[in-house]
Scaffold this active site. Structure first.
Site, PDB file in Angstrom:
ATOM      1  N   ASP A   1       2.660  21.451  44.989  1.00  0.00           N
ATOM      2  CA  ASP A   1       1.285  21.761  45.358  1.00  0.00           C
ATOM      3  C   ASP A   1       0.311  21.299  44.266  1.00  0.00           C
ATOM      4  O   ASP A   1       0.565  21.482  43.071  1.00  0.00           O
ATOM      5  CB  ASP A   1       1.157  23.273  45.558  1.00  0.00           C
ATOM      6  CG  ASP A   1      -0.184  23.698  46.098  1.00  0.00           C
ATOM      7  OD1 ASP A   1      -0.553  23.235  47.186  1.00  0.00           O
ATOM      8  OD2 ASP A   1      -0.870  24.498  45.427  1.00  0.00           O
TER       9      ASP A   1
ATOM     10  N   GLU B   1      19.778  16.525  36.803  1.00  0.00           N
ATOM     11  CA  GLU B   1      20.918  17.316  36.346  1.00  0.00           C
ATOM     12  C   GLU B   1      21.847  17.667  37.509  1.00  0.00           C
ATOM     13  O   GLU B   1      22.987  18.084  37.289  1.00  0.00           O
ATOM     14  CB  GLU B   1      20.429  18.624  35.699  1.00  0.00           C
ATOM     15  CG  GLU B   1      19.668  18.433  34.397  1.00  0.00           C
ATOM     16  CD  GLU B   1      19.055  19.747  33.895  1.00  0.00           C
ATOM     17  OE1 GLU B   1      19.270  20.799  34.574  1.00  0.00           O
ATOM     18  OE2 GLU B   1      18.366  19.728  32.878  1.00  0.00           O
TER      19      GLU B   1
END
Length: 557
Positions: free
Chosen positions: A226, A274
């Site tokens: 956002d 990751e």
């Protein structure tokens, strides 16, 4: 009165989605995905309190699988006082108790993944709720304290500091600064209940990386970011004017689209990578097109929303230009493009296309949708044509809940029931976005048309049942039938990230994808000759000789 449409023709051979693999390990799933936006509080209510909830989303997984979507994007479901529809987040790592629990969220992820549907969640990094524990600590802490440095607190202007530090304006109207009892002011680009955090603060950066890992560890596949272009700010004195509606191309605005924001997202990419597969992200960045590609680089978020079709009139030339520009930008950034026609912040496109060109939609909403008069049939006809064109484009398509039903805006919400902060913050000059956030109808009758057992948190139009899932599921010519057929066919043929423009009359947008799959959209008001080929999906009734006005067909050789 709006009614369910029954004038859509689809190929009878396309009736169900092809079988889907349950593997969720494809790292490139997002490049060509159909992502369905769920506004949780208005999707399905399992408790009868009038608010949709997480369990309600889980209860509709079979519907979404049958529809044929690849992912669900959940608008905020976090603890919130609802000062801004859930975007005032009191805890970024929990579920609002009114919407369920973390266990409910885990059950949703498991059910979605079992149906081979990914989960994307909204992340709100520009601000928190004023009820967030950090902001409460900041209010109680002295001026200059570490607690206040997590936010943007500044002394006021004028001889006694009684004036805001700058003339910056909130996106919801009024000053972007609010004064606290000890005399300082805090910055909020949105409502006063949404204080901006300070992204120069190392603790803020570390905490949001923790949030990304928290949801990724729970199986979330991606994030919608956002106000991605608002995090970095130039707070040096004297404060410079900001113009968020006409941003410069050099990143020099003090509040939006600054170059420093990309350092933040580069560290987020490290977190995403990751995981196996890497987590995805898409930026909500209302920036000029040449700057938008920066957010979509593979070293940052990977995708950025393209709102150009959402803002374009129903016009062949404009659509063709937007498509060309955005495919070029996607190629430049290494991303795939994103296509959007409706979302939780704008008037639904079936309504936009049914209003006369140039309509002042703010004034139209204030008139409760009475002036000018909405041409419902034309709006829905154009909406289906535009949607079918969008779904033929290379890249990912974002579908807002209820658009597959041809839902219209609900403009006649009484002022006493409005929830959008724009209504009060603008002194009742803007009605706001509640009309596209009304709970969607599932059944033809009932106290809330199948949304829940009680009254919904926003009032639904009296004739909503005619556009319900129940009503349209039994209608082979409905908008829902078209979306189901289109998504099933798309899944079987979508490949590659380019198209080839085809010769066609000026009022027609025509292109080929591959293996003989072609899309033709007649934006005009009169029919044109039908190209050769077999109709796979159509947005309206067609015969073998002509392509009607305001209609899209997909053809195969």
């Amino acid at each position: 009165m709006p009614t369910t449409d029954s004038d859509v023709t689809t190929a009878p051979s396309v009736t169900t989605a092809p079988s889907r693999s349950t593997a969720t390990s494809d790292p490139n799933w997002w490049r060509q995905a159909v992502v369905y936006q769920v506004y949780p509080r208005s999707f399905a209510d399992t408790t009868g309190d009038g608010l949709g909830d997480i369990a309600g989303v889980t209860s509709r997984i079979d519907y979404l699988r049958e529809l044929g979507v690849d992912a669900i994007w959940l608008s905020p479901f976090y603890p919130s006082a609802l000062a801004d529809g859930g975007y005032d987040v009191a805890d970024h790592r929990d579920v609002d108790p009114k919407l369920g629990t973390l266990a409910d969220f885990d059950a949703l992820v498991a059910a979605a993944h079992a149906a081979d549907i990914r989960i994307v969640v909204d992340i709100v990094p520009n601000h928190t709720s004023d009820l967030h524990v950090w902001f409460q600590e900041a209010l109680a802490a002295p001026i200059g304290s570490p607690a206040r440095d997590r936010y943007v607190f500044r002394d006021g202007s004028g001889p006694d500091g009684a004036e805001p530090p700058s003339d910056w304006v909130s996106n919801f109207g009024g000053s972007a600064w609010t004064r606290v009892p000890d005399g300082q002011w805090y910055l909020h680009l949105f409502a006063p209940e949404q204080p901006d955090v300070n992204w120069e603060n190392a603790e803020v950066r570390a905490d949001f990386e923790h949030t990304l890992r928290f949801w990724s560890d729970r199986g979330v596949d991606g994030f919608r970011v956002d106000v991605a272009h608002g995090l970095a700010k130039d707070l040096s004195v004297p404060y410079r004017q900001s113009n968020q509606h006409d941003l410069p191309l050099d990143g020099s605005d003090p509040l939006y689209d600054r170059d420093e924001v990309h350092d933040i997202f580069a560290t987020w990419r490290t977190v995403f990578d990751e995981y196996d597969p890497p987590r995805t992200a898409v930026a909500e960045a209302w920036t000029p097109a040449p700057r938008r590609v920066l957010y979509a680089r593979p070293t940052e978020l990977g995708q950025a929303f393209n709102f150009d079709l959402l803002e374009a009139p129903f016009d062949a030339g404009r659509f063709r230009t937007v498509i060309d520009q955005n495919l070029e930008q996607a190629e430049h950034s290494g991303a795939s493009s994103t296509w959007v026609l409706s979302n939780h912040d704008v008037i639904r496109h079936a309504t936009r296309y049914g209003l006369p060109d140039g309509t002042d939609t703010v004034a139209w909403l204030l008139s409760d949708g009475t002036s000018p008069v909405l041409d419902v049939a034309r709006g829905r006809r154009r909406a289906r044509a535009a949607s079918l064109l969008m779904l033929a484009l290379p890249g990912s398509s974002y579908v807002y809940q209820g658009e597959e039903l041809g839902l219209l805006e609900a403009p006649a919400i009484p002022p006493s029931e409005l929830q959008d902060p724009q209504w009060e913050r603008t002194g009742h000059a803007m009605k706001g976005r509640d009309g596209c956030r009304v709970p969607i109808p599932w059944t033809e009758s009932g106290p809330s048309f199948g949304f829940g057992s009680g009254a919904p948190h926003l009032p639904q139009p009296a004739d909503f049942g005619a556009s319900s899932v129940e009503a349209e599921s039994g209608d082979a010519g409905s908008s829902l039938a078209m979306y189901r057929a289109a998504l099933a066919f798309r899944r079987s043929v979508q490949d590659g990230e380019s198209l080839t423009w085809l010769d066609a009359p000026a009022q027609v947008v025509a292109f080929a994808r591959h293996d003989g799959w072609r899309s033709y959209t007649n934006f005009g008001t009169s029919a044109v000759p039908m190209p050769a080929g077999t109709v796979a999906v159509a947005s309206g009734p067609v015969d073998g000789d002509t392509l009607p006005a305001e209609t899209t067909v997909w053809l195969v050789d």
